[in-house]
Design a protein around this motif. Structure first.
Motif, PDB file in Angstrom:
ATOM      1  N   ALA A 194       0.829  -1.208   0.000  1.00 31.35           N
ATOM      2  CA  ALA A 194       0.000   0.000   0.000  1.00 31.35           C
ATOM      3  C   ALA A 194       0.863   1.258   0.000  1.00 31.35           C
ATOM      4  CB  ALA A 194      -0.924  -0.004   1.216  1.00 31.35           C
ATOM      5  N   VAL A 195       1.891   1.284   0.819  1.00 30.27           N
ATOM      6  CA  VAL A 195       2.772   2.459   0.880  1.00 30.27           C
ATOM      7  C   VAL A 195       3.545   2.604  -0.428  1.00 30.27           C
ATOM      8  CG1 VAL A 195       4.813   3.418   2.015  1.00 30.27           C
ATOM      9  CG2 VAL A 195       2.953   2.496   3.381  1.00 30.27           C
ATOM     10  N   GLY A 196       4.060   1.498  -0.939  1.00 24.15           N
ATOM     11  CA  GLY A 196       4.858   1.558  -2.162  1.00 24.15           C
ATOM     12  C   GLY A 196       4.061   1.960  -3.385  1.00 24.15           C
ATOM     13  N   SER A 197       2.788   1.560  -3.447  1.00 21.45           N
ATOM     14  CA  SER A 197       2.004   1.880  -4.633  1.00 21.45           C
ATOM     15  C   SER A 197       1.424   3.288  -4.603  1.00 21.45           C
ATOM     16  CB  SER A 197       0.874   0.870  -4.802  1.00 21.45           C
ATOM     17  OG  SER A 197      -0.035   0.988  -3.728  1.00 21.45           O
ATOM     18  N   THR A 198       1.310   3.888  -3.438  1.00 18.61           N
ATOM     19  CA  THR A 198       0.734   5.231  -3.365  1.00 18.61           C
ATOM     20  C   THR A 198       1.780   6.314  -3.235  1.00 18.61           C
ATOM     21  OG1 THR A 198       0.501   5.053  -0.964  1.00 18.61           O
ATOM     22  CG2 THR A 198      -1.390   4.406  -2.307  1.00 18.61           C
ATOM     23  N   ARG A 199       3.001   5.941  -3.013  1.00 15.94           N
ATOM     24  CA  ARG A 199       4.063   6.924  -2.796  1.00 15.94           C
ATOM     25  C   ARG A 199       4.645   7.375  -4.128  1.00 15.94           C
ATOM     26  NH1 ARG A 199       9.004   5.948   1.322  1.00 15.94           N
ATOM     27  NH2 ARG A 199       9.382   8.117   1.705  1.00 15.94           N
ATOM     28  N   SER A 200       4.755   8.656  -4.312  1.00 17.49           N
ATOM     29  CA  SER A 200       5.309   9.183  -5.553  1.00 17.49           C
ATOM     30  C   SER A 200       6.028  10.494  -5.279  1.00 17.49           C
ATOM     31  CB  SER A 200       4.198   9.415  -6.574  1.00 17.49           C
ATOM     32  OG  SER A 200       4.717  10.047  -7.707  1.00 17.49           O
ATOM     33  N   ALA A 201       7.294  10.536  -5.646  1.00 16.82           N
ATOM     34  CA  ALA A 201       8.046  11.770  -5.461  1.00 16.82           C
ATOM     35  C   ALA A 201       7.688  12.766  -6.547  1.00 16.82           C
ATOM     36  CB  ALA A 201       9.548  11.487  -5.474  1.00 16.82           C
ATOM     37  N   GLY A 202       7.484  12.288  -7.776  1.00 15.91           N
ATOM     38  CA  GLY A 202       7.107  13.139  -8.881  1.00 15.91           C
ATOM     39  C   GLY A 202       8.241  14.029  -9.334  1.00 15.91           C
ATOM     40  N   PRO A 203       8.233  14.438 -10.601  1.00 14.01           N
ATOM     41  CA  PRO A 203       9.277  15.328 -11.102  1.00 14.01           C
ATOM     42  C   PRO A 203       9.154  16.717 -10.500  1.00 14.01           C
ATOM     43  CG  PRO A 203       7.664  14.860 -12.814  1.00 14.01           C
ATOM     44  CD  PRO A 203       7.292  14.034 -11.623  1.00 14.01           C
ATOM     45  N   GLN A 204      10.285  17.372 -10.316  1.00 13.90           N
ATOM     46  CA  GLN A 204      10.302  18.671  -9.660  1.00 13.90           C
ATOM     47  C   GLN A 204      10.318  19.825 -10.661  1.00 13.90           C
ATOM     48  OE1 GLN A 204       9.989  18.837  -6.339  1.00 13.90           O
ATOM     49  NE2 GLN A 204       9.889  16.615  -6.350  1.00 13.90           N
ATOM     50  N   THR A 205      11.133  19.735 -11.677  1.00 11.75           N
ATOM     51  CA  THR A 205      11.250  20.841 -12.637  1.00 11.75           C
ATOM     52  C   THR A 205      10.461  20.513 -13.897  1.00 11.75           C
ATOM     53  OG1 THR A 205      13.198  19.924 -13.720  1.00 11.75           O
ATOM     54  CG2 THR A 205      13.577  21.308 -11.779  1.00 11.75           C
ATOM     55  N   GLN A 206      10.324  21.535 -14.760  1.00 11.74           N
ATOM     56  CA  GLN A 206       9.623  21.305 -16.028  1.00 11.74           C
ATOM     57  C   GLN A 206      10.372  20.317 -16.904  1.00 11.74           C
ATOM     58  OE1 GLN A 206       8.851  25.057 -17.942  1.00 11.74           O
ATOM     59  NE2 GLN A 206       6.929  25.335 -16.821  1.00 11.74           N
ATOM     60  N   GLU A 207      11.693  20.382 -16.911  1.00 19.14           N
ATOM     61  CA  GLU A 207      12.483  19.441 -17.718  1.00 19.14           C
ATOM     62  C   GLU A 207      12.289  17.999 -17.235  1.00 19.14           C
ATOM     63  OE1 GLU A 207      14.117  19.843 -20.573  1.00 19.14           O
ATOM     64  OE2 GLU A 207      13.321  21.877 -20.511  1.00 19.14           O
ATOM     65  N   GLU A 208      12.279  17.822 -15.911  1.00 20.12           N
ATOM     66  CA  GLU A 208      12.055  16.483 -15.368  1.00 20.12           C
ATOM     67  C   GLU A 208      10.647  16.003 -15.710  1.00 20.12           C
ATOM     68  OE1 GLU A 208      12.831  17.042 -11.239  1.00 20.12           O
ATOM     69  OE2 GLU A 208      14.961  16.574 -11.431  1.00 20.12           O
ATOM     70  N   ARG A 209       9.689  16.903 -15.676  1.00 14.59           N
ATOM     71  CA  ARG A 209       8.305  16.564 -16.021  1.00 14.59           C
ATOM     72  C   ARG A 209       8.192  16.193 -17.497  1.00 14.59           C
ATOM     73  NH1 ARG A 209       3.425  20.576 -15.871  1.00 14.59           N
ATOM     74  NH2 ARG A 209       1.838  19.068 -16.445  1.00 14.59           N
ATOM     75  N   ILE A 210       8.871  16.936 -18.365  1.00 11.37           N
ATOM     76  CA  ILE A 210       8.874  16.624 -19.799  1.00 11.37           C
ATOM     77  C   ILE A 210       9.482  15.245 -20.020  1.00 11.37           C
ATOM     78  CG2 ILE A 210       9.924  17.267 -22.011  1.00 11.37           C
ATOM     79  CD1 ILE A 210       9.699  20.228 -21.003  1.00 11.37           C
ATOM     80  N   ASP A 211      10.597  14.965 -19.352  1.00 12.72           N
ATOM     81  CA  ASP A 211      11.242  13.657 -19.483  1.00 12.72           C
ATOM     82  C   ASP A 211      10.341  12.535 -18.969  1.00 12.72           C
ATOM     83  OD1 ASP A 211      13.433  14.937 -20.529  1.00 12.72           O
ATOM     84  OD2 ASP A 211      14.643  14.810 -18.694  1.00 12.72           O
ATOM     85  N   ALA A 212       9.640  12.788 -17.860  1.00 12.14           N
ATOM     86  CA  ALA A 212       8.748  11.771 -17.288  1.00 12.14           C
ATOM     87  C   ALA A 212       7.611  11.442 -18.250  1.00 12.14           C
ATOM     88  CB  ALA A 212       8.210  12.236 -15.939  1.00 12.14           C
ATOM     89  N   VAL A 213       7.028  12.455 -18.857  1.00  7.66           N
ATOM     90  CA  VAL A 213       5.943  12.221 -19.812  1.00  7.66           C
ATOM     91  C   VAL A 213       6.491  11.533 -21.061  1.00  7.66           C
ATOM     92  CG1 VAL A 213       4.233  13.341 -21.302  1.00  7.66           C
ATOM     93  CG2 VAL A 213       4.536  14.119 -18.950  1.00  7.66           C
ATOM     94  N   ALA A 214       7.653  11.975 -21.544  1.00  5.23           N
ATOM     95  CA  ALA A 214       8.244  11.389 -22.750  1.00  5.23           C
ATOM     96  C   ALA A 214       8.600   9.914 -22.538  1.00  5.23           C
ATOM     97  CB  ALA A 214       9.486  12.174 -23.163  1.00  5.23           C
ATOM     98  N   ARG A 215       8.916   9.519 -21.317  1.00  9.24           N
ATOM     99  CA  ARG A 215       9.221   8.107 -21.023  1.00  9.24           C
ATOM    100  C   ARG A 215       7.968   7.237 -21.067  1.00  9.24           C
ATOM    101  NH1 ARG A 215      13.185  10.403 -17.239  1.00  9.24           N
ATOM    102  NH2 ARG A 215      15.227   9.655 -17.891  1.00  9.24           N
ATOM    103  N   ARG A 216       6.804   7.838 -20.895  1.00  9.66           N
ATOM    104  CA  ARG A 216       5.543   7.082 -20.896  1.00  9.66           C
ATOM    105  C   ARG A 216       4.921   6.961 -22.281  1.00  9.66           C
ATOM    106  NH1 ARG A 216       1.985   9.849 -16.329  1.00  9.66           N
ATOM    107  NH2 ARG A 216       0.441   8.402 -17.193  1.00  9.66           N
ATOM    108  N   VAL A 217       5.461   7.694 -23.253  1.00 13.32           N
ATOM    109  CA  VAL A 217       4.888   7.718 -24.607  1.00 13.32           C
ATOM    110  C   VAL A 217       5.775   6.915 -25.551  1.00 13.32           C
ATOM    111  CG1 VAL A 217       4.225   9.219 -26.522  1.00 13.32           C
ATOM    112  CG2 VAL A 217       3.858   9.968 -24.171  1.00 13.32           C
TER     113      VAL A 217
END
Length: 165
Positions: free
Chosen positions: A26-49
């Motif tokens: 339960a803890v492992g599946s709900t825990r998310s640090a998430g990207p901090q900057t816009q570049e990290e967010r762009i990279d995170a989305v690009a990794r999912r596509v």
């Protein structure tokens, strides 16, 4: 009585183990640090596509023209709108189709991809537990020697005593 005591003493440890495993999952599946900057967010989305041209590569990894165009589109959406990552991916899915997702959605029919392996694992463990229990009960039932077993041992002892030394 000792078998009953063993069963009473062993079940709390299984309950504790089950609670610990459920808590960790339960803890492992709900825990998310998430990207901090816009570049990290762009990279995170690009990794999912997925790259529309390459097989099994993400837009983040691929360097062909189609992937660069999608990555530029992701960059524009992240920097120019307040859309969340899921909204951006949903928009790309609408534009390019469901094949653009590297990771299937966890809803509807696609949820079976995530659920079926877990169900198979649980059924396999449960089947092994039933089989081991049945084998244990069969082994315990065969502990007491029968009259035929006693006759075989008696005959072997007589043969041993009758042999010359």
């Amino acid at each position: 009585m000792s078998d009953r005591n063993r069963r009473i003493k062993s079940w709390p440890s299984w309950v504790v183990l089950l609670i610990v495993v459920a808590s960790v999952l339960a803890v492992g599946s709900t825990r998310s640090a998430g990207p901090q900057t816009q570049e990290e967010r762009i990279d995170a989305v690009a990794r999912r596509v997925a790259c529309p041209v390459c097989n099994g590569e993400s837009v983040f990894e691929s360097r062909n023209r189609a992937s660069r165009a999608i990555r530029n589109e992701i960059t524009d959406l992240v920097r120019g709108t307040e859309a969340t990552d899921d909204q951006i991916i949903a928009g790309l899915e609408n534009t390019y189709g469901a094949d653009v997702l590297l990771v299937p959605k966890a809803t509807g029919f696609d949820a079976l991809i995530w659920v079926l392996p877990a169900v198979a694992f649980v059924l396999g463990v449960a089947g092994l537990a039933v089989a081991f229990r049945r084998w244990k009960l069969q082994a315990e039932a065969n502990i007491d020697p029968t009259d035929a077993d006693r006759d075989i041992v008696a005959a072997a002892l007589r043969d041993r005593d009758d042999r010359p030394r």
